[in-house]
Design a protein around this motif. Structure first.
Motif, PDB file in Angstrom:
ATOM      1  N   LEU A   1       0.830  -1.214   0.000  1.00 23.21           N
ATOM      2  CA  LEU A   1       0.000   0.000   0.000  1.00 23.21           C
ATOM      3  C   LEU A   1       0.862   1.261   0.000  1.00 23.21           C
ATOM      4  O   LEU A   1       0.365   2.362  -0.192  1.00 23.21           O
TER       5      LEU A   1
ATOM      6  N   PHE B   1       0.590   3.979  -2.762  1.00 16.45           N
ATOM      7  CA  PHE B   1      -0.470   4.994  -2.855  1.00 16.45           C
ATOM      8  C   PHE B   1      -0.076   6.334  -2.232  1.00 16.45           C
ATOM      9  O   PHE B   1      -0.849   7.289  -2.266  1.00 16.45           O
TER      10      PHE B   1
ATOM     11  N   PHE C   1      -2.594   8.911   1.175  1.00 22.28           N
ATOM     12  CA  PHE C   1      -3.353   7.750   1.626  1.00 22.28           C
ATOM     13  C   PHE C   1      -2.861   7.269   2.998  1.00 22.28           C
ATOM     14  O   PHE C   1      -3.671   6.996   3.893  1.00 22.28           O
TER      15      PHE C   1
ATOM     16  N   TYR D   1      -5.898  10.866  -3.087  1.00 18.93           N
ATOM     17  CA  TYR D   1      -5.395   9.545  -3.518  1.00 18.93           C
ATOM     18  C   TYR D   1      -6.510   8.861  -4.290  1.00 18.93           C
ATOM     19  O   TYR D   1      -7.669   9.272  -4.223  1.00 18.93           O
TER      20      TYR D   1
ATOM     21  N   VAL E   1      -7.503   2.006  -4.296  1.00 20.94           N
ATOM     22  CA  VAL E   1      -7.186   1.446  -2.971  1.00 20.94           C
ATOM     23  C   VAL E   1      -8.200   0.346  -2.629  1.00 20.94           C
ATOM     24  O   VAL E   1      -7.824  -0.741  -2.174  1.00 20.94           O
TER      25      VAL E   1
END
Length: 535
Positions: free
Chosen positions: A124, A127, A131, A168, A173
């Motif tokens: 992750l 991102f 984020f 973002y 996501v």
């Protein structure tokens, strides 16, 4: 020659795995990852899988517009507040919160979370800070979290609010999480069914994961039965326009919080729906290995298609002049390249990535750096799909058989397990379970009148005589056959007055919409037969 023969024989030996998770991890690292890496799968589709992705607990992702009760739903499941929790009618949850098990209660911020190798969130990082500042992990000791983890998401905005950028890619996501979770629960509020543009975009981003998707129509106790019927119809109509599948998505209707029902008319419906949803969530730990296996197969099929697309584009590129012109031409004609690959390699059209998204991603790539087709890499993946996956499938079944029944325990799941408030307690075949009197005795005088019209001999009626009366219920013979087996307690092929009354009681149970028990419960055994015959 000897070395060549040795190599050939070694290749044929099947790999040995300790367990399913380790098998999936090794297959991914040795067979699928090299193909993904060579053909830039991670730039186009999904980041590489980490070890934690194969070992983590099943995850449930909650998605919905603001104030549909996502955070309250989590609190209802766990029967406990979690760190970072905020509940209110306005858009309160502005972060992604991974609610996970931990010995100590506390919050881990996003930037620290994505560097923890034991958590499945490292990728992750891509991102960015916008984020990560909106991502955290709430850890706490809770029995529900020993079996599953739950991901709470920011409320999806509607109207003017959705014009304000989040900083973002929200849909991307959610798609990342959707690939890795075991269940996606879409929550709707019975009062506001409008599906905003952002929500439509999110549902479309989850398109390849319909098998994981469940829909909850929450706060259904706040409207009357007639309104609920209309709201349900409107919801199905709205979803039908966005989720383009021939199957109808499963919708659970209820009020998922621990407060009194405002309109209690549909209490029985809500209880049955909640029970069905709980059974679905409780099955996740048992099916987790199978889900990971399924996701790896999906990923492998897409990686194969990616290899064919990238190698085809490389093959068409000129070696010296006119590269940019050719690149534009190839992107414009990508649909024809899809069709050619489909025909040449017998690949289903459903395995190809979305055309417009692929064209957009290809614009930023240097085609000259693409790899040409390497059959060995594809053969390794084909071998994995044809042989290794089949063996892992057998291991999944073995693991399920040897492990104790894995299920989610604690929290709201305990309240419906047993006791008088358990689902179906005191209803159907369970009616009279805790009464001293035989429950069938209440209606026995009515059944006795019918019994004596059948001319019993020595206090018993034959199967043929009983059949004439029992078929009047219009139940199919398969059901009546089961009722006969349950009612003929002493297995003598005849029914006495108590057994005949029992048969009629079981018919009544079935006609009222309840299931017949597999064996006769103790409280239904006729008083004269108790202690003499096995129930």
């Amino acid at each position: 020659v000897f070395i060549w023969v040795m190599k050939k024989n070694l290749k044929k030996d099947p790999e040995l795995f300790q367990n399913v998770s380790e098998g999936l991890r090794r297959l991914y690292r040795t067979k699928l990852f090299p193909l993904e890496d060579t053909y830039r799968f991670h730039d186009f589709h999904s980041p590489a899988l980490e070890d934690a992705d194969f070992d983590n607990k099943p995850m449930v992702l909650l998605v919905g517009q603001y104030s549909t009760g996502k955070t309250t739903f989590i609190r209802h499941l766990m029967e406990q507040d979690f760190p970072g929790m905020r509940i209110g009618p306005e858009p309160t949850t502005d972060s992604f919160i991974a609610v996970m098990h931990g010995e100590q209660e506390g919050v881990i911020p996003g930037n620290a979370l994505v560097v923890d190798p034991k958590k499945p969130f490292r990728k992750l990082n891509a991102f960015g800070n916008a984020f990560l500042n909106r991502f955290m992990c709430a850890q706490m000791p809770n029995p529900v979290l020993e079996s599953i983890s739950i991901i709470d998401t920011p409320g999806i905005l509607s109207g003017e609010k959705q014009r304000i950028s989040r900083g973002y890619d929200f849909a991307a996501v959610l798609e990342w999480f959707a690939e890795r979770v075991d269940r996606i629960i879409l929550l709707f509020d019975a009062h506001k069914l409008d599906i905003s543009d952002e929500f439509s975009e999110v549902i479309r981003a989850l398109k390849n994961h319909e098998d994981k998707m469940r829909v909850v129509l929450n706060k259904a106790d706040q409207i009357s039965t007639q309104q609920l019927m209309r709201v349900y119809g409107a919801l199905m109509w709205s979803l039908g326009k966005i989720i383009n599948t021939p199957e109808v998505v499963r919708v659970y209707i209820g009020s998922f919080w621990a407060q009194p029902l405002l309109v209690p008319d549909n209490r029985k419906l809500f209880e049955a729906e909640e029970q069905d949803l709980f059974v679905d969530i409780q099955s996740l730990p048992r099916n987790a290995a199978l889900r990971k296996l399924n996701d790896l197969i999906k990923r492998a099929r897409l990686a194969k298609v990616q290899a064919y697309i990238i190698s085809s584009l490389k093959k068409e590129m000129p070696s010296v002049f006119g590269k940019d012109t050719k690149k534009k031409e190839l992107i414009a004609n990508l649909g024809e390249i899809y069709h050619k690959i489909e025909k040449e390699h017998q690949i289903s059209p459903g395995d190809f990535p979305k055309l417009d998204k692929m064209q957009e991603l290809l614009n930023g790539q240097d085609f000259t750096k693409f790899a040409s087709l390497k059959p060995k890499l594809l053969e390794a993946v084909e071998d994995m799909l044809a042989n290794d996956i089949a063996r892992l499938m057998a291991m999944v079944r073995q693991e399920e058989a040897t492990m104790p029944s894995q299920t989610v325990k604690g929290g709201a799941f305990e309240g419906t397990m047993s006791g008088p408030f358990g689902h179906g307690y005191g209803e159907g075949a369970s009616e009279g379970i805790d009464e001293l009197e035989w429950v069938v005795g209440r209606d026995k005088p009515t059944y006795d009148e019918i019994f004596y019209t059948l001319s019993p001999i020595n206090g018993k009626v034959s199967g043929a005589a009983a059949k004439k009366e029992l078929v009047k219920s219009k139940l199919p013979n398969t059901v009546l056959g089961k009722i006969w087996k349950l009612a003929d307690v002493d297995k003598d092929g005849f029914l006495d007055d108590e057994e005949f009354a029992l048969a009629n009681h079981l018919i009544k149970v079935k006609l009222e919409g309840h299931e017949l028990p597999p064996t006769l419960p103790e409280h239904l055994v006729p008083p004269s037969k108790r202690g003499t015959v096995e129930a």
